[in-house]
Design an enzyme around this catalytic site. Structure first.
Site, PDB file in Angstrom:
ATOM      1  N   CYS A 124       6.532  -6.812  13.715  1.00 15.49           N
ATOM      2  CA  CYS A 124       5.912  -5.863  14.823  1.00 15.49           C
ATOM      3  C   CYS A 124       4.215  -5.270  14.423  1.00 15.49           C
ATOM      4  O   CYS A 124       4.470  -4.986  13.737  1.00 15.49           O
ATOM      5  CB  CYS A 124       7.496  -5.289  14.791  1.00 15.49           C
ATOM      6  SG  CYS A 124       6.517  -3.473  16.106  1.00 15.49           S
ATOM      7  N   TYR A 173     -12.600   5.994  13.295  1.00 19.76           N
ATOM      8  CA  TYR A 173     -11.122   5.526  12.429  1.00 19.76           C
ATOM      9  C   TYR A 173     -11.076   7.473  12.496  1.00 19.76           C
ATOM     10  O   TYR A 173      -9.326   8.032  12.666  1.00 19.76           O
ATOM     11  CB  TYR A 173     -11.552   5.351  11.765  1.00 19.76           C
ATOM     12  CG  TYR A 173     -10.475   5.273  10.203  1.00 19.76           C
ATOM     13  CD1 TYR A 173      -9.496   4.522  10.701  1.00 19.76           C
ATOM     14  CD2 TYR A 173     -10.505   6.437   9.545  1.00 19.76           C
ATOM     15  CE1 TYR A 173      -8.274   4.989   9.224  1.00 19.76           C
ATOM     16  CE2 TYR A 173      -9.626   6.640   8.622  1.00 19.76           C
ATOM     17  CZ  TYR A 173      -8.515   6.421   8.415  1.00 19.76           C
ATOM     18  OH  TYR A 173      -7.450   6.163   7.118  1.00 19.76           O
ATOM     19  N   SER A 194      -6.282  12.162   6.960  1.00 17.89           N
ATOM     20  CA  SER A 194      -7.253  11.380   6.834  1.00 17.89           C
ATOM     21  C   SER A 194      -7.937  12.425   6.277  1.00 17.89           C
ATOM     22  O   SER A 194      -8.013  13.072   6.792  1.00 17.89           O
ATOM     23  CB  SER A 194      -7.990   9.907   7.254  1.00 17.89           C
ATOM     24  OG  SER A 194      -9.143   9.872   6.218  1.00 17.89           O
ATOM     25  N   LYS A 211      -7.525   9.678  14.223  1.00 16.65           N
ATOM     26  CA  LYS A 211      -6.790  10.524  12.708  1.00 16.65           C
ATOM     27  C   LYS A 211      -6.908  12.069  13.499  1.00 16.65           C
ATOM     28  O   LYS A 211      -5.745  12.572  12.946  1.00 16.65           O
ATOM     29  CB  LYS A 211      -7.071  10.349  11.766  1.00 16.65           C
ATOM     30  CG  LYS A 211      -7.288   8.909  10.828  1.00 16.65           C
ATOM     31  CD  LYS A 211      -6.019   8.671  10.762  1.00 16.65           C
ATOM     32  CE  LYS A 211      -6.201   7.289   9.793  1.00 16.65           C
ATOM     33  NZ  LYS A 211      -3.968   7.166  10.188  1.00 16.65           N
ATOM     34  N   VAL A 242       2.717  -2.313  16.100  1.00 12.33           N
ATOM     35  CA  VAL A 242       3.444  -1.386  16.245  1.00 12.33           C
ATOM     36  C   VAL A 242       2.889  -0.895  17.700  1.00 12.33           C
ATOM     37  O   VAL A 242       2.690   0.089  17.776  1.00 12.33           O
ATOM     38  CB  VAL A 242       3.161   0.007  15.307  1.00 12.33           C
ATOM     39  CG1 VAL A 242       4.485  -0.335  14.303  1.00 12.33           C
ATOM     40  CG2 VAL A 242       1.912  -0.331  14.189  1.00 12.33           C
ATOM     41  N   GLY A 263       0.491  -0.777  -0.048  1.00 15.96           N
ATOM     42  CA  GLY A 263       0.245   0.021   0.167  1.00 15.96           C
ATOM     43  C   GLY A 263       0.941   1.201   0.247  1.00 15.96           C
ATOM     44  O   GLY A 263       2.041   1.402  -0.794  1.00 15.96           O
TER      45      GLY A 263
END
Ligand SMILES: NC(=O)c1ccc[n+]([C@@H]2O[C@H](COP(=O)([O-])OP(=O)(O)OC[C@H]3O[C@@H](n4cnc5c(N)ncnc54)[C@H](O)[C@@H]3O)[C@@H](O)[C@H]2O)c1
Length: 255
Positions: A61, A154, A141, A158, A63, A18
């Site tokens: 990992c 979400y 975003s 952001k 995160v 991505g």
């Protein structure tokens, strides 16, 4: 090549695919060595970085885990000895209508998108501070400035990232470290092509097209549309710019 990139070292989270992968490819082409941090298999990204003549390490990992980030930072340190650039790109965007949203859904989005941004930045700031040079780029975003359903968690994550970007920029400026964010619009990526379209659309292709029509530039955004911004924000050329969020969304959100 952007100024100041040659032989710098960048940690890019979410770079197995991505947008993060496009960032890794571009910065490698700019002369940067790359640590790719992801839960997924990053071998394709490693190949891209090496094809650009730069060194790469892939570290698996989660995160959102303090302990995993600590282990990852030690692995990166062992390979490269220092890190100049951190790009916090790993993220999830599960849709859930607010009436169905649980606290677990909320915590997961906040933890993977926002906590990770703090943890990974905090892991590498001491080294940047010691060398009095650093670049941090976070992912915001366009949803923050749009009407979208199913994204309370979400969008909150952001919004937190934009706030973190502004405040950390103030604290870290004395050490030569800038902190900025990029706000993409709906971008065709492995994560977005597989998600279910919002209820008003029959398919993701239909949703991509509808969003493109809301932009000044009426084509679907792709990861490569974002790489120029990340190249600039991690270079010497952006030294006097910090705490900002760049909208790179074809001209949809104005702020
Ligand atoms: N694609 C869009 O439309 C869009 C729009 C605005 C913002 N963004 C933001 O851009 C970033 C990248 O989005 P994308 O579309 O490339 O997503 P993607 O789903 O295609 O890629 C995300 C990557 O993050 C990794 N990842 C997820 N959770 C992780 C974790 N806990 N630990 C480590 N790695 C993890 C995944 O394995 C994957 O490789 C995200 O922060 C996203 O919120 C994307």
């Amino acid at each position: 090549m952007a100024k100041g990139h040659k032989d710098k070292v960048a940690v890019i989270t979410g770079a197995a695919g991505g947008i993060g992968q496009a960032f890794a490819k571009r910065l490698a082409e700019d002369g940067v060595h790359i640590a790719i941090v992801d839960l997924g298999d990053a071998s394709d990204t490693v190949k891209m970085v090496e094809a650009a003549g730069r060194q790469a390490i892939a570290v698996k990992c989660d995160v959102s885990s303090e302990c995993a980030v600590d282990t990852m930072a030690k692995q990166v340190q062992a390979k490269f000895s220092h890190v100049d650039i951190v790009i916090n790109c790993a993220g999830i965007f599960p849709q859930k209508e607010f009436v169905d949203m649980t606290f677990a859904d909320w915590r997961q989005a906040l933890s993977i998108n926002l906590d990770s941004t703090f943890l990974v930045t905090a892991a590498f700031v001491p080294g940047m501070r010691a060398r009095q040079w650093g670049r941090v780029v976070n992912m915001a975003s366009s949803t923050l400035g749009s009407v979208v359903t199913g994204f309370a968690h979400y969008t909150a994550s952001k919004g937190g990232i934009v706030g973190f970007t502004r405040a950390a920029a103030t604290d870290l400026a004395p050490y030569g470290i800038t902190v900025n964010a990029i706000a993409p619009g709906l971008t065709r990526s492995p994560g977005t092509v597989v998600r279910a379209p919002r209820p008003v659309f029959k398919s993701m292709d239909e949703e991509f097209e509808a969003i493109a029509q809301m932009q000044a530039i009426k084509r679907v955004e792709v990861p490569e549309d974002l790489v120029g911004a990340v190249s600039f924000l991690t270079s010497d050329d952006s030294a006097f710019m910090t705490g900002q969020t760049l909208n790179v969304d074809g001209g949809r959100v104005r702020s």
